[in-house]
Design an enzyme around this catalytic site. Structure first.
Site, PDB file in Angstrom:
ATOM      1  N   HIS A  71      -6.434  10.273  -0.181  1.00  0.00           N
ATOM      2  CA  HIS A  71      -6.498  11.607   0.425  1.00  0.00           C
ATOM      3  C   HIS A  71      -7.178  12.620  -0.492  1.00  0.00           C
ATOM      4  O   HIS A  71      -7.364  13.776  -0.114  1.00  0.00           O
ATOM      5  CB  HIS A  71      -5.106  12.071   0.884  1.00  0.00           C
ATOM      6  CG  HIS A  71      -4.196  12.533  -0.203  1.00  0.00           C
ATOM      7  ND1 HIS A  71      -3.155  11.784  -0.685  1.00  0.00           N
ATOM      8  CD2 HIS A  71      -4.156  13.692  -0.884  1.00  0.00           C
ATOM      9  CE1 HIS A  71      -2.520  12.460  -1.620  1.00  0.00           C
ATOM     10  NE2 HIS A  71      -3.109  13.623  -1.763  1.00  0.00           N
ATOM     11  N   ASP A 115      -2.732   4.707   0.712  1.00  0.00           N
ATOM     12  CA  ASP A 115      -3.317   5.916   0.110  1.00  0.00           C
ATOM     13  C   ASP A 115      -3.784   5.625  -1.314  1.00  0.00           C
ATOM     14  O   ASP A 115      -3.157   6.017  -2.297  1.00  0.00           O
ATOM     15  CB  ASP A 115      -2.275   7.040   0.138  1.00  0.00           C
ATOM     16  CG  ASP A 115      -2.863   8.384  -0.263  1.00  0.00           C
ATOM     17  OD1 ASP A 115      -4.097   8.496  -0.361  1.00  0.00           O
ATOM     18  OD2 ASP A 115      -2.068   9.332  -0.479  1.00  0.00           O
ATOM     19  N   SER A 214      -1.580  14.915  -6.983  1.00  0.00           N
ATOM     20  CA  SER A 214      -1.933  13.767  -6.154  1.00  0.00           C
ATOM     21  C   SER A 214      -2.951  12.885  -6.880  1.00  0.00           C
ATOM     22  O   SER A 214      -3.867  13.373  -7.511  1.00  0.00           O
ATOM     23  CB  SER A 214      -2.550  14.213  -4.844  1.00  0.00           C
ATOM     24  OG  SER A 214      -1.564  14.750  -4.014  1.00  0.00           O
ATOM     25  N   GLY A 215      -2.771  11.574  -6.733  1.00  0.00           N
ATOM     26  CA  GLY A 215      -3.724  10.644  -7.322  1.00  0.00           C
ATOM     27  C   GLY A 215      -3.405  10.234  -8.742  1.00  0.00           C
ATOM     28  O   GLY A 215      -3.962   9.277  -9.264  1.00  0.00           O
TER      29      GLY A 215
END
Length: 258
Positions: A71, A115, A214-215
């Site tokens: 994402h 994801d 995120s990530g």
């Protein structure tokens, strides 16, 4: 979709805005500043998406590949390696453009399933004491509930504020049983998938990732076992289970290796 879930995506990472409507996770909540350059695998991702910029985390898995969340995709991605204070031009930093981004082909924006994304760098990173890769787990390995792991990132440090810290933050988090992320139809974890996701963060401790994280990697021992993915504004958060995707990661890197 509930407002809580909408807010969640923003939390896990500023790039979370690119996520499908749903829950999110992002910044480091309840942590502290990391010792400078103690996590040489950490990557800071600056993402241009249309007319906006977002940030995500990521981690170096070889000289020319960074792993992150699917994402975190955008129109242009720039990776900063060797950073501690991202607001300064440190001598240790390497700024590298991304040649191509390869999200998992079955990534679903609606459910956040699969994801995970590989970024192939335009040039190889120069490995040194500030920049180095992190090991990935064997395929299908599972981390036992109760294990204490750690997360780090430059994401928000409060769910009440959109500001992000200049310096890398870190916090220890507990791996929970899958049942701690129950798949109730109207609950925040209704899209939780135990084969591709991990439930992480003791709700009693209040430590979590948030917007902009995120990530980034969930590090257990010296191995990157998870990727910050999504979740409600309070723990537990949901992480992509890296071990499930080892065959895809290895095959993709082999295919693109010059």
């Amino acid at each position: 979709m509930s407002l809580t879930m909408e807010l969640l995506i923003l939390v896990l990472l500023p790039v979370a805005f690119l996520l499908p409507h749903g829950s999110q996770a992002g910044e480091i909540i309840g942590g502290q500043e990391a010792q400078p350059h103690s996590r040489p695998y950490m990557a800071y991702l600056e993402i241009q998406h249309r007319w906006k910029k977002y940030i995500c985390g990521g981690f170096l898995v070889s000289e020319n590949f960074v792993l992150t969340a699917a994402h975190c995709k955008g129109d242009k991605i720039t990776v900063y390696l060797g950073a501690h204070n991202i607001k300064q031009e440190e001598q240790s930093q390497q700024k590298i453009s991304v040649r191509r981004w390869i999200p998992h082909p079955q990534f679903s924006r609606a459910t956040h399933n699969n994801d995970i994304m590989l970024l192939q760098l335009e040039e190889r990173a120069k490995l040194n004491r500030w920049v180095d890769s992190i090991a990935l787990p064997p395929a299908s390995e599972r981390v036992n509930p109760g294990a204490v792991c750690s997360i780090a990132g430059w994401g928000s440090t409060s769910t009440e504020s959109a500001s992000t810290p200049a310096k890398l933050q870190e916090v220890d988090v507990v791996v929970m049983q899958d049942a701690a992320c129950p798949r109730r139809p109207n609950g925040p974890y209704h899209d939780y998938n135990s084969s591709t996701m991990m439930c992480v963060g003791d709700p009693k401790m209040g430590k979590d990732s948030w917007e902009g994280d995120s990530g980034g990697p969930l590090v257990c021992g010296k191995t990157a076992q998870g990727v910050v993915s999504w979740g409600p504004p309070t723990p537990p958060g949901v992480y992509t289970r890296v071990s499930t995707f080892i065959p895809w990661i290895q095959a993709t890197m082999r295919r693109l290796q010059p």
